[in-house]
Design a protein around this motif. Structure first.
Motif, PDB file in Angstrom:
ATOM      1  N   VAL A   1      34.851  45.275  44.114  1.00  0.00           N
ATOM      2  CA  VAL A   1      33.765  44.538  44.766  1.00  0.00           C
ATOM      3  C   VAL A   1      34.266  43.900  46.055  1.00  0.00           C
ATOM      4  CG1 VAL A   1      32.638  44.071  42.574  1.00  0.00           C
ATOM      5  CG2 VAL A   1      34.250  42.408  43.494  1.00  0.00           C
ATOM      6  N   ALA A   2      33.328  43.425  46.871  1.00  0.00           N
ATOM      7  CA  ALA A   2      33.679  42.815  48.153  1.00  0.00           C
ATOM      8  C   ALA A   2      34.512  41.555  47.922  1.00  0.00           C
ATOM      9  CB  ALA A   2      32.411  42.483  48.927  1.00  0.00           C
ATOM     10  N   PHE A   3      35.452  41.323  48.831  1.00  0.00           N
ATOM     11  CA  PHE A   3      36.279  40.124  48.789  1.00  0.00           C
ATOM     12  C   PHE A   3      35.379  38.895  48.800  1.00  0.00           C
ATOM     13  CE2 PHE A   3      38.748  36.823  51.112  1.00  0.00           C
ATOM     14  CZ  PHE A   3      39.828  36.719  50.241  1.00  0.00           C
ATOM     15  N   GLY A   4      35.601  37.998  47.847  1.00  0.00           N
ATOM     16  CA  GLY A   4      34.752  36.811  47.717  1.00  0.00           C
ATOM     17  C   GLY A   4      33.909  36.837  46.467  1.00  0.00           C
ATOM     18  N   TYR A   5      33.813  38.025  45.855  1.00  0.00           N
ATOM     19  CA  TYR A   5      33.020  38.173  44.628  1.00  0.00           C
ATOM     20  C   TYR A   5      33.859  38.811  43.525  1.00  0.00           C
ATOM     21  CZ  TYR A   5      28.761  37.047  47.189  1.00  0.00           C
ATOM     22  OH  TYR A   5      27.800  36.406  47.930  1.00  0.00           O
ATOM     23  N   GLN A   6      33.352  38.691  42.327  1.00  0.00           N
ATOM     24  CA  GLN A   6      33.963  39.339  41.177  1.00  0.00           C
ATOM     25  C   GLN A   6      32.849  39.778  40.239  1.00  0.00           C
ATOM     26  OE1 GLN A   6      36.450  36.207  39.679  1.00  0.00           O
ATOM     27  NE2 GLN A   6      34.769  35.034  38.791  1.00  0.00           N
TER      28      GLN A   6
ATOM     29  N   TYR B   1      45.202  40.066  47.729  1.00  0.00           N
ATOM     30  CA  TYR B   1      44.522  39.270  46.697  1.00  0.00           C
ATOM     31  C   TYR B   1      44.114  40.144  45.513  1.00  0.00           C
ATOM     32  CZ  TYR B   1      41.328  35.934  44.514  1.00  0.00           C
ATOM     33  OH  TYR B   1      40.715  35.100  43.611  1.00  0.00           O
ATOM     34  N   LYS B   2      43.637  41.360  45.809  1.00  0.00           N
ATOM     35  CA  LYS B   2      43.267  42.288  44.729  1.00  0.00           C
ATOM     36  C   LYS B   2      44.491  42.656  43.908  1.00  0.00           C
ATOM     37  CE  LYS B   2      39.090  44.487  46.581  1.00  0.00           C
ATOM     38  NZ  LYS B   2      38.838  43.684  47.761  1.00  0.00           N
TER      39      LYS B   2
ATOM     40  N   VAL C   1      38.034  31.215  44.483  1.00  0.00           N
ATOM     41  CA  VAL C   1      39.151  31.192  45.427  1.00  0.00           C
ATOM     42  C   VAL C   1      38.832  32.015  46.666  1.00  0.00           C
ATOM     43  CG1 VAL C   1      41.577  31.751  45.789  1.00  0.00           C
ATOM     44  CG2 VAL C   1      40.820  30.823  43.582  1.00  0.00           C
ATOM     45  N   ALA C   2      38.541  33.293  46.474  1.00  0.00           N
ATOM     46  CA  ALA C   2      38.261  34.172  47.610  1.00  0.00           C
ATOM     47  C   ALA C   2      36.965  33.773  48.306  1.00  0.00           C
ATOM     48  CB  ALA C   2      38.180  35.627  47.135  1.00  0.00           C
TER      49      ALA C   2
END
Length: 393
Positions: A5-10, A60-61, A24-25
């Motif tokens: 998924v896009a950075f900032g989401y999970q 981060y991933k 965090v992201a």
């Protein structure tokens, strides 16, 4: 459906097909948008994140246990870059929109993909919780389209970069610094004049221009506050909006029509009992009145829905006023305030500055609508609005 998924989401653990904010992201994404609104370039933002030791999306991933791979990794540790920052700033996912189907292949035999026309993308709006407001996202897209550069020793663009333009040729005004008798003087001049001399310089001292902009902005905010107070007062009167009043009149007529249909059906039954109309005529007329009644009731529902939509839209259409009102105590210009409230500053000469404020079309439309609501609006020589309520219908 994608594995990453896009950075900032999970992905939501209970439902892998839904997104939720990664605390965090997500905060990093919000900081990136804030830094852009404050005037930082993509390079400056990337450098700042690297200085702070913030992990790039790739790192981060990996730190989260993901087996994510990318062809953009060039060093042992993937750092933030201006390209990465720009991709985040342009991604609609951060306002809650899910955009998929951007790429495809000609057929199953060809592996090389290509970008599809934007009209063919699949866009689902308000799919998940946004990280940034639509307002901030729209402003950032506008800033990304501007030719704004920072000097080598600056991390942020100048206050009026990309906003101040020559009123004659439309070219951006360029900031220049001159040294006279050991003192430095900053001023703006037409970039066309600087490069080709095909336009006059429109030279104006930086401080003079900024002072004029601040004065005009404060004046515009005061005018908007007057309009907001008038609208709040008018809003206490039911159906004051002209279009809503028209719908209200139609609604009352349809309600009277339904009552009349009910009365006629009752009278028709009495006429049949008394032999004034035959049973066959009664059945035919009763059906006709019933159909007329159903049509009137359907019209009432449609009118009520239209009224609700119009009132809701009217409330939403004036939210732009609050963007200005929140800066009612402004005393100092900042880059954030300028990009939020001003579209363009046109410099004619030192004494003739024209400012195109954001939502200028809404402002002019509101001034046009007020007389129909019983409000007189006039401007004094200093362009301060004078508002007088004639009557309230």
């Amino acid at each position: 459906m994608t594995p990453f998924v896009a950075f900032g989401y999970q992905k939501v653990k209970a439902d892998k097909h839904k997104l939720e904010i990664d605390p965090v992201a997500g905060s990093v994404v919000q900081d990136i948008f804030k830094m852009k609104l404050q005037g930082m370039s993509q390079d400056a933002i990337a450098n700042r994140l690297n200085e702070l030791g913030v992990l790039s999306p790739f790192e981060y991933k990996i730190s989260s246990g993901s087996h994510y791979e990318t062809g953009f990794r060039q060093k042992e540790q993937a750092l933030w870059s201006s390209v990465t920052v720009r991709r985040i700033l342009e991604n609609e996912v951060y306002i809650g929109n899910l955009v998929q189907g951007k790429r495809t292949t000609p057929n199953h035999k060809v592996k090389q993909s290509y970008v599809k026309p934007e009209d063919d993308w699949i866009r689902i709006e308000k799919n998940h919780e946004p990280l940034v407001s639509e307002r901030d996202f729209e402003i950032v897209q506008r800033l990304l389209g501007m030719d704004t550069r920072t000097s080598p020793d600056q991390k942020q663009v100048y206050l009026l970069s990309g906003i101040a333009v020559c009123a004659d040729c439309g070219a951006p005004m360029t900031r220049k610094v001159s040294t006279v008798a050991g003192k430095k003087y900053a001023y703006y001049l037409c970039s066309t004049n600087k490069e080709t001399k095909r336009c006059s310089s429109h030279r104006i001292p930086e401080k003079d221009l900024e002072n004029v902009v601040l004065v005009m902005l404060k004046q515009h905010i005061q005018n908007i506050m007057h309009l907001k107070r008038v609208l709040e007062f008018i809003g206490t009167v039911p159906f004051q909006e002209i279009n809503v009043k028209k719908l209200q009149d139609r609604l009352e007529k349809k309600k009277m029509e339904t009552e009349r249909c009910k009365e006629l059906r009752m009278m028709l039954y009495s006429d049949m009992k008394e032999g004034i109309v035959s049973k066959e005529d009664y059945v035919e007329l009763h059906a006709a009145y019933g159909k007329r009644l159903r049509n009137a009731e359907e019209s009432i529902r449609a009118i009520q829905k239209e009224m609700d939509n119009m009132l809701e839209k009217a409330d939403a259409s004036n939210t732009w006023l609050d963007y200005f009102v929140k800066y009612q105590d402004i005393e100092v210009l900042t880059r954030t305030v300028i990009v939020e409230l001003i579209r363009e500053i046109r410099v004619h000469d030192k004494k003739n500055i024209e400012i195109i404020f954001d939502f200028n079309d809404c402002y002019q439309a509101l001034l046009t609508q007020l007389p129909a609501m019983g409000v007189e609006v006039a401007a004094d020589p200093d362009n301060n609005l004078q508002v007088k309520i004639k009557e309230v219908v």
